[in-house]
Design an enzyme around this catalytic site. Sequence first.
Site, PDB file in Angstrom:
ATOM      1  N   GLU A  41     -18.484  14.895   8.033  1.00 53.51           N
ATOM      2  CA  GLU A  41     -17.901  16.239   8.151  1.00 53.51           C
ATOM      3  C   GLU A  41     -16.930  16.315   9.320  1.00 53.51           C
ATOM      4  O   GLU A  41     -17.261  15.901  10.441  1.00 53.51           O
ATOM      5  CB  GLU A  41     -19.039  17.243   8.339  1.00 53.51           C
ATOM      6  CG  GLU A  41     -18.803  18.561   7.668  1.00 53.51           C
ATOM      7  CD  GLU A  41     -18.756  18.445   6.132  1.00 53.51           C
ATOM      8  OE1 GLU A  41     -17.640  18.292   5.584  1.00 53.51           O
ATOM      9  OE2 GLU A  41     -19.807  18.512   5.501  1.00 53.51           O
ATOM     10  N   ASP A  80     -10.851  17.031   0.480  1.00 52.61           N
ATOM     11  CA  ASP A  80     -11.107  17.955  -0.636  1.00 52.61           C
ATOM     12  C   ASP A  80     -10.206  17.668  -1.830  1.00 52.61           C
ATOM     13  O   ASP A  80     -10.642  17.648  -2.986  1.00 52.61           O
ATOM     14  CB  ASP A  80     -10.916  19.407  -0.187  1.00 52.61           C
ATOM     15  CG  ASP A  80     -11.802  19.750   0.991  1.00 52.61           C
ATOM     16  OD1 ASP A  80     -12.727  18.974   1.274  1.00 52.61           O
ATOM     17  OD2 ASP A  80     -11.549  20.781   1.636  1.00 52.61           O
TER      18      ASP A  80
HETATM   19  C1  GLA Z   1     -12.518  21.556   4.984  1.00 48.48           C
HETATM   20  C2  GLA Z   1     -11.220  20.746   4.992  1.00 48.48           C
HETATM   21  C3  GLA Z   1     -11.500  19.255   4.856  1.00 48.48           C
HETATM   22  C4  GLA Z   1     -12.558  18.779   5.852  1.00 48.48           C
HETATM   23  C5  GLA Z   1     -13.776  19.708   5.846  1.00 48.48           C
HETATM   24  C6  GLA Z   1     -14.756  19.372   6.937  1.00 48.48           C
HETATM   25  O1  GLA Z   1     -13.131  21.476   3.740  1.00 48.48           O
HETATM   26  O2  GLA Z   1     -10.368  21.159   3.961  1.00 48.48           O
HETATM   27  O3  GLA Z   1     -10.300  18.539   5.011  1.00 48.48           O
HETATM   28  O4  GLA Z   1     -12.019  18.665   7.143  1.00 48.48           O
HETATM   29  O5  GLA Z   1     -13.403  21.072   5.990  1.00 48.48           O
HETATM   30  O6  GLA Z   1     -15.297  18.110   6.750  1.00 48.48           O
END
Ligand code: GLA
Length: 388
Positions: free
Chosen positions: A35, A173
């Site tokens: 994360e 994501d």
């Molecule tokens: C969001 C962001 C991702 C990532 C997560 C944390 O979802 O879009 O790129 O940084 O937070 O892991």
Amino acid sequence: MSINIGQAGQLYKEHFGFEPETGVRAPGRVNIIGEHTDYNHGFVMPMALERETIILARKRTDNTLNAFAATLGRSAETCLDNRARNPHESWLDYIVGVADELAKLGKPITGADIMITGDVPIGCGLSSSASLEMAALAMFETLGGFSLGGPEAAQLGQRVENRFLGLNSGIMDQFIARMGQAGHALFLDCRSLKFEHVPVSFPRATFVIANTCLARGLTSSKYNERVAECNEAVAVLAKTFQRKGTHLRDFTLHELAEAHTLMADNVYRRARHIISENERTRNACDAMRNGDAAALGELMNDSDRSLREDYEVTSPELDAMTRAARCLPGCYGARMTGAGFGGCTINLVEKDAAEEFGKRLLEEYFEQTGYKGAIITSAPAQGAGKLF
Ligand code: GLA
């Protein structure tokens, strides 16, 4: 997926008066571990969900994007030659942002009558935005008759967030929304973009997602603040060790400890989370490959502690939920998932205990916070694609 394509097509026809010529989809995701590591060029291990965004579309002869967001009950129209953000219909920005990045690549973007629907909970840490971006991209690809490579598509989505929407997020994501494989998690090196689809096949364990049903405001400013803190740590480390490190990925916990007194304590703790989370994520990938639920659960608990104490992106409600989960029978591990500050947790639970676990978790959560949560179960799903 609970979206009925036939019914969605019917709704499209009622709204526009004609049939859609194509339908595309892209899933939401849950992050198992890794994360806030993506924008630090580290490792992540998400899986795509059987919750998705669907876009039905028909090409127009002009450059107008005429969009109907069925889930929100809102409509908006814009000219794709004029790609600006819309302060009143922010959902449209994700689609216009994709068109803008495609235009920069010199790809053909065509006007269309589109209907968006889906069942990814919005603003709950399951990447409803990336699923909308990747669905929009699949639509422009289909209508325009071109196709980007997977990693290129994910990078385009990241640029939409970074440039068009102003969120300095990483690539996780969009990558999983495009590249997910049914039955598998995706282990991704966010620097090289090398990836491995890892089967999710624990003999006796399964993932249970729990939604606090609380989306926090200020998420994007807090998120960008964390990105800035990580960059601050990199600047100190690079100066101290006279190295060309550009991201926290380039430094060890040992080096960080040596430079501790040269940086603010919060910056030190942010960096400690990232560097240790990279290690946990690599170990978690091994645990997944070996089907070792006990080891993965331990790593998920450690990740959560680090996110709570060092990275400080949990919330009282997320903490209440993970704390309650760990006390229930059959729970191997629990952690917050996604950007944090609200949203969902992911739990690894004994299969036979999973149903009872979900029920009791919501009871406990309600008792401790007064909020009603929700359980989401999903097998690992396939990345974005064409429906018809
Ligand atoms: C969001 C962001 C991702 C990532 C997560 C944390 O979802 O879009 O790129 O940084 O937070 O892991």
